[in-house]
Scaffold this motif. Sequence first.
Motif, PDB file in Angstrom:
ATOM      1  N   PHE A   5      14.370  81.574  86.654  1.00 21.37           N
ATOM      2  CA  PHE A   5      15.137  82.176  87.749  1.00 21.37           C
ATOM      3  C   PHE A   5      15.287  81.183  88.901  1.00 21.37           C
ATOM      4  CE2 PHE A   5      15.301  84.569  91.741  1.00 21.37           C
ATOM      5  CZ  PHE A   5      16.469  85.283  91.538  1.00 21.37           C
ATOM      6  N   LYS A   6      14.200  80.527  89.266  1.00 21.98           N
ATOM      7  CA  LYS A   6      14.251  79.562  90.368  1.00 21.98           C
ATOM      8  C   LYS A   6      15.152  78.381  90.020  1.00 21.98           C
ATOM      9  CE  LYS A   6       9.925  80.741  92.594  1.00 21.98           C
ATOM     10  NZ  LYS A   6       8.587  80.305  92.986  1.00 21.98           N
ATOM     11  N   GLN A   7      15.121  77.942  88.762  1.00 22.01           N
ATOM     12  CA  GLN A   7      15.990  76.838  88.350  1.00 22.01           C
ATOM     13  C   GLN A   7      17.465  77.231  88.486  1.00 22.01           C
ATOM     14  OE1 GLN A   7      14.539  76.090  84.380  1.00 22.01           O
ATOM     15  NE2 GLN A   7      13.179  74.450  85.063  1.00 22.01           N
ATOM     16  N   VAL A   8      17.780  78.453  88.088  1.00 16.38           N
ATOM     17  CA  VAL A   8      19.167  78.925  88.196  1.00 16.38           C
ATOM     18  C   VAL A   8      19.581  78.992  89.664  1.00 16.38           C
ATOM     19  CG1 VAL A   8      20.691  80.909  87.836  1.00 16.38           C
ATOM     20  CG2 VAL A   8      19.211  80.130  85.986  1.00 16.38           C
ATOM     21  N   MET A   9      18.734  79.566  90.500  1.00 17.79           N
ATOM     22  CA  MET A   9      19.070  79.661  91.927  1.00 17.79           C
ATOM     23  C   MET A   9      19.192  78.272  92.547  1.00 17.79           C
ATOM     24  SD  MET A   9      19.642  82.794  92.293  1.00 17.79           S
ATOM     25  CE  MET A   9      19.798  83.003  94.058  1.00 17.79           C
ATOM     26  N   ASN A  10      18.317  77.356  92.179  1.00 20.76           N
ATOM     27  CA  ASN A  10      18.407  75.985  92.695  1.00 20.76           C
ATOM     28  C   ASN A  10      19.706  75.325  92.269  1.00 20.76           C
ATOM     29  OD1 ASN A  10      15.931  76.128  93.998  1.00 20.76           O
ATOM     30  ND2 ASN A  10      14.808  75.170  92.327  1.00 20.76           N
ATOM     31  N   GLU A  38      22.972  88.243  84.269  1.00 15.78           N
ATOM     32  CA  GLU A  38      23.048  89.174  83.144  1.00 15.78           C
ATOM     33  C   GLU A  38      22.269  88.627  81.950  1.00 15.78           C
ATOM     34  OE1 GLU A  38      26.360  91.630  80.527  1.00 15.78           O
ATOM     35  OE2 GLU A  38      27.034  89.956  81.762  1.00 15.78           O
ATOM     36  N   GLU A  39      22.427  87.345  81.668  1.00 17.74           N
ATOM     37  CA  GLU A  39      21.703  86.727  80.558  1.00 17.74           C
ATOM     38  C   GLU A  39      20.191  86.806  80.764  1.00 17.74           C
ATOM     39  OE1 GLU A  39      23.137  82.736  79.991  1.00 17.74           O
ATOM     40  OE2 GLU A  39      25.192  83.427  79.684  1.00 17.74           O
ATOM     41  N   MET A  40      19.747  86.740  82.034  1.00 17.18           N
ATOM     42  CA  MET A  40      18.318  86.817  82.339  1.00 17.18           C
ATOM     43  C   MET A  40      17.846  88.269  82.477  1.00 17.18           C
ATOM     44  SD  MET A  40      17.579  83.663  84.955  1.00 17.18           S
ATOM     45  CE  MET A  40      18.768  84.191  86.163  1.00 17.18           C
ATOM     46  N   GLU A  41      18.772  89.199  82.270  1.00 16.92           N
ATOM     47  CA  GLU A  41      18.485  90.637  82.341  1.00 16.92           C
ATOM     48  C   GLU A  41      18.011  91.078  83.726  1.00 16.92           C
ATOM     49  OE1 GLU A  41      16.224  92.053  79.017  1.00 16.92           O
ATOM     50  OE2 GLU A  41      17.612  91.154  77.584  1.00 16.92           O
ATOM     51  N   ILE A  42      18.681  90.540  84.752  1.00 15.16           N
ATOM     52  CA  ILE A  42      18.396  90.913  86.131  1.00 15.16           C
ATOM     53  C   ILE A  42      19.491  91.860  86.607  1.00 15.16           C
ATOM     54  CG2 ILE A  42      18.207  90.072  88.499  1.00 15.16           C
ATOM     55  CD1 ILE A  42      16.982  87.513  87.333  1.00 15.16           C
ATOM     56  N   VAL A  43      19.101  93.008  87.130  1.00 15.36           N
ATOM     57  CA  VAL A  43      20.043  94.008  87.634  1.00 15.36           C
ATOM     58  C   VAL A  43      20.572  93.563  88.991  1.00 15.36           C
ATOM     59  CG1 VAL A  43      20.314  96.406  88.384  1.00 15.36           C
ATOM     60  CG2 VAL A  43      18.891  95.887  86.404  1.00 15.36           C
ATOM     61  N   ILE A  44      21.879  93.675  89.175  1.00 22.64           N
ATOM     62  CA  ILE A  44      22.514  93.417  90.463  1.00 22.64           C
ATOM     63  C   ILE A  44      22.690  94.765  91.149  1.00 22.64           C
ATOM     64  CG2 ILE A  44      24.568  92.549  91.638  1.00 22.64           C
ATOM     65  CD1 ILE A  44      24.973  90.705  89.140  1.00 22.64           C
ATOM     66  N   PHE A  45      22.103  94.924  92.328  1.00 23.29           N
ATOM     67  CA  PHE A  45      22.189  96.184  93.057  1.00 23.29           C
ATOM     68  C   PHE A  45      23.362  96.234  94.026  1.00 23.29           C
ATOM     69  CE2 PHE A  45      17.410  96.672  92.414  1.00 23.29           C
ATOM     70  CZ  PHE A  45      17.570  97.563  91.371  1.00 23.29           C
ATOM     71  N   GLY A  46      23.891  95.075  94.375  1.00 26.62           N
ATOM     72  CA  GLY A  46      24.999  95.077  95.322  1.00 26.62           C
ATOM     73  C   GLY A  46      25.607  93.705  95.482  1.00 26.62           C
ATOM     74  N   VAL A  47      26.823  93.707  96.037  1.00 28.16           N
ATOM     75  CA  VAL A  47      27.534  92.476  96.354  1.00 28.16           C
ATOM     76  C   VAL A  47      27.862  92.530  97.842  1.00 28.16           C
ATOM     77  CG1 VAL A  47      29.553  91.033  95.891  1.00 28.16           C
ATOM     78  CG2 VAL A  47      28.546  92.393  94.029  1.00 28.16           C
TER      79      VAL A  47
END
Length: 111
Positions: A5-10, A38-47
């Motif tokens: 997750f941190k690598q993706v955000m970086n 989505e691939e990491m199966e993280i839910v997006i709660f808002g934009v």
Amino acid sequence: MIKVFKQVMNKYERFGTWKAGELLLRPEYALSLANELEEMEIVIFGVDVWYYVDKQIVEDPGSLDISDITDGDNRVRASAKAAREFITNKLPEGTAFVSFIMEEDPQYGGN
């Protein structure tokens, strides 16, 4: 998984800027990040939607809330789809950046 997750955000940090604890991205980069979340199966709660006002970046209070979205067993897919649809077709005129409110899961370290 925290490391991934941190690598993706970086990776996306170089395309955006941080404000109010959120990574602000141009819409085209946010679409790509939505796919990776989505691939990491993280839910997006808002934009959240951000504009320039007098050379300052400010948040639009009318951002997208999808925290109550459900789609059977695939909330991850449904939230990513809703986020992509909003970014692609429903952003207000003048939007400079968008950011995601994400699932705060201890295995990922939250947003």
